[in-house]
Design a protein around this motif. Structure first.
Motif, PDB file in Angstrom:
ATOM      1  N   LEU A 163       7.444  11.420   5.997  1.00  0.00           N
ATOM      2  CA  LEU A 163       7.273  12.843   5.323  1.00  0.00           C
ATOM      3  C   LEU A 163       6.371  12.613   4.309  1.00  0.00           C
ATOM      4  O   LEU A 163       5.388  13.710   3.785  1.00  0.00           O
ATOM      5  N   GLY A 164       6.013  11.959   3.940  1.00  0.00           N
ATOM      6  CA  GLY A 164       5.161  11.499   2.742  1.00  0.00           C
ATOM      7  C   GLY A 164       3.563  11.717   3.150  1.00  0.00           C
ATOM      8  O   GLY A 164       2.375  11.978   2.882  1.00  0.00           O
ATOM      9  N   ILE A 165       3.324  11.540   4.261  1.00  0.00           N
ATOM     10  CA  ILE A 165       1.899  11.433   5.338  1.00  0.00           C
ATOM     11  C   ILE A 165       2.009  13.429   4.881  1.00  0.00           C
ATOM     12  O   ILE A 165       0.383  13.610   4.801  1.00  0.00           O
ATOM     13  N   VAL A 166       2.702  13.933   5.137  1.00  0.00           N
ATOM     14  CA  VAL A 166       2.196  15.532   4.903  1.00  0.00           C
ATOM     15  C   VAL A 166       2.414  16.051   3.187  1.00  0.00           C
ATOM     16  O   VAL A 166       1.843  16.978   3.246  1.00  0.00           O
ATOM     17  N   THR A 167       2.734  14.916   2.449  1.00  0.00           N
ATOM     18  CA  THR A 167       3.174  15.535   1.010  1.00  0.00           C
ATOM     19  C   THR A 167       2.545  14.473   0.138  1.00  0.00           C
ATOM     20  O   THR A 167       2.963  14.160  -0.932  1.00  0.00           O
ATOM     21  N   LEU A 168       1.630  14.046   0.448  1.00  0.00           N
ATOM     22  CA  LEU A 168       0.006  12.724  -0.496  1.00  0.00           C
ATOM     23  C   LEU A 168       1.413  11.846  -1.264  1.00  0.00           C
ATOM     24  O   LEU A 168       1.129  11.287  -2.497  1.00  0.00           O
ATOM     25  N   PHE A 169       2.325  10.999  -0.395  1.00  0.00           N
ATOM     26  CA  PHE A 169       3.697  10.367  -0.141  1.00  0.00           C
ATOM     27  C   PHE A 169       4.014  10.113  -1.803  1.00  0.00           C
ATOM     28  O   PHE A 169       4.708   9.059  -2.084  1.00  0.00           O
ATOM     29  N   ILE A 170       4.063  10.981  -2.122  1.00  0.00           N
ATOM     30  CA  ILE A 170       4.985  11.795  -3.280  1.00  0.00           C
ATOM     31  C   ILE A 170       6.313  11.170  -3.476  1.00  0.00           C
ATOM     32  O   ILE A 170       7.369  10.238  -4.365  1.00  0.00           O
ATOM     33  N   PRO A 171       7.859  11.288  -2.343  1.00  0.00           N
ATOM     34  CA  PRO A 171       8.389  11.061  -1.259  1.00  0.00           C
ATOM     35  C   PRO A 171       8.762   9.205  -1.851  1.00  0.00           C
ATOM     36  O   PRO A 171       9.520   8.916  -1.761  1.00  0.00           O
ATOM     37  N   CYS A 172       7.611   8.546  -1.378  1.00  0.00           N
ATOM     38  CA  CYS A 172       7.604   7.131  -1.569  1.00  0.00           C
ATOM     39  C   CYS A 172       7.597   6.513  -2.519  1.00  0.00           C
ATOM     40  O   CYS A 172       8.410   5.949  -3.048  1.00  0.00           O
ATOM     41  N   MET A 190      -3.656   1.846   3.743  1.00  0.00           N
ATOM     42  CA  MET A 190      -2.910   3.067   3.608  1.00  0.00           C
ATOM     43  C   MET A 190      -1.491   2.845   4.019  1.00  0.00           C
ATOM     44  O   MET A 190      -0.649   3.854   5.127  1.00  0.00           O
ATOM     45  N   GLY A 191      -0.866   1.895   3.454  1.00  0.00           N
ATOM     46  CA  GLY A 191       0.878   2.467   3.482  1.00  0.00           C
ATOM     47  C   GLY A 191       1.586   1.520   4.414  1.00  0.00           C
ATOM     48  O   GLY A 191       2.475   1.018   5.164  1.00  0.00           O
ATOM     49  N   ILE A 192       0.901   0.895   5.530  1.00  0.00           N
ATOM     50  CA  ILE A 192       0.901  -0.029   6.807  1.00  0.00           C
ATOM     51  C   ILE A 192       1.759  -1.481   6.226  1.00  0.00           C
ATOM     52  O   ILE A 192       2.798  -1.494   6.461  1.00  0.00           O
ATOM     53  N   PHE A 193       1.092  -1.674   5.448  1.00  0.00           N
ATOM     54  CA  PHE A 193       1.649  -3.065   4.961  1.00  0.00           C
ATOM     55  C   PHE A 193       3.608  -3.299   4.825  1.00  0.00           C
ATOM     56  O   PHE A 193       4.322  -3.809   5.096  1.00  0.00           O
ATOM     57  N   LEU A 194       3.168  -2.100   3.694  1.00  0.00           N
ATOM     58  CA  LEU A 194       3.963  -1.971   2.677  1.00  0.00           C
ATOM     59  C   LEU A 194       5.382  -1.620   4.009  1.00  0.00           C
ATOM     60  O   LEU A 194       7.040  -0.960   3.725  1.00  0.00           O
ATOM     61  N   LEU A 195       5.816  -0.642   4.671  1.00  0.00           N
ATOM     62  CA  LEU A 195       6.400   0.091   5.770  1.00  0.00           C
ATOM     63  C   LEU A 195       6.930  -0.497   6.837  1.00  0.00           C
ATOM     64  O   LEU A 195       7.436  -1.211   6.848  1.00  0.00           O
ATOM     65  N   ILE A 196       5.711  -1.892   7.207  1.00  0.00           N
ATOM     66  CA  ILE A 196       6.520  -3.192   7.942  1.00  0.00           C
ATOM     67  C   ILE A 196       7.411  -4.277   7.555  1.00  0.00           C
ATOM     68  O   ILE A 196       7.955  -4.192   7.391  1.00  0.00           O
ATOM     69  N   LEU A 197       7.093  -4.316   5.754  1.00  0.00           N
ATOM     70  CA  LEU A 197       7.420  -5.615   5.110  1.00  0.00           C
ATOM     71  C   LEU A 197       9.173  -4.671   4.379  1.00  0.00           C
ATOM     72  O   LEU A 197       9.941  -5.314   4.238  1.00  0.00           O
TER      73      LEU A 197
END
Length: 127
Positions: A53-62, A21-28
């Motif tokens: 920011l993406g957590i509350v906006t469906l990860f669109i900013p990511c 759920m995005g943690i891998f890329l967050l760390i990498l």
């Protein structure tokens, strides 16, 4: 400048990112962002801020953030006269948003993203 080239399998990275759920890329991304900033000579907003920011906006900013980075890599690859399939804003954005319906979209565009980064680092190491 010499880069410590490590082959990065973007499809595997995308798969691991999806199941964590995005943690891998967050760390990498912290280390990879530093490399990309050196390659493009540009500073970017830290990925972790986009993730929060993406957590509350469906990860669109990511997706928009990584799409903008893809566009910068595309420009650098063209500047280095690298040919073949290259990442781009459209490739990253459209394969991530509508492509998320199938798991293939994010796997494909992330593979192309890291393949382009690999090609750029190889080319820069040759110079």
């Amino acid at each position: 400048m010499k880069y410590k080239y490590t082959y990065r399998n973007g499809a595997l990275y995308a798969f691991l990112d999806i199941i964590t759920m995005g943690i891998f890329l967050l760390i990498l991304m912290k280390r990879i962002q530093k490399e990309i900033e050196e390659i493009t000579n540009k500073k970017f907003v830290p990925y972790w801020k986009m993730y929060l920011l993406g957590i509350v906006t469906l990860f669109i900013p990511c997706v928009i953030w990584i799409s903008n980075i893809a566009d910068e890599l595309n420009k650098k690859a063209k500047e280095l006269k690298i040919e073949g399939k290259l990442t781009s804003f459209n490739n990253m954005f459209y394969w991530n948003i509508p492509g998320l319906i199938t798991i293939f979209g994010p796997l494909y565009c992330t593979y192309i993203f890291f393949d382009t980064l690999n090609k750029i680092e190889i080319k820069l190491n040759e110079e």
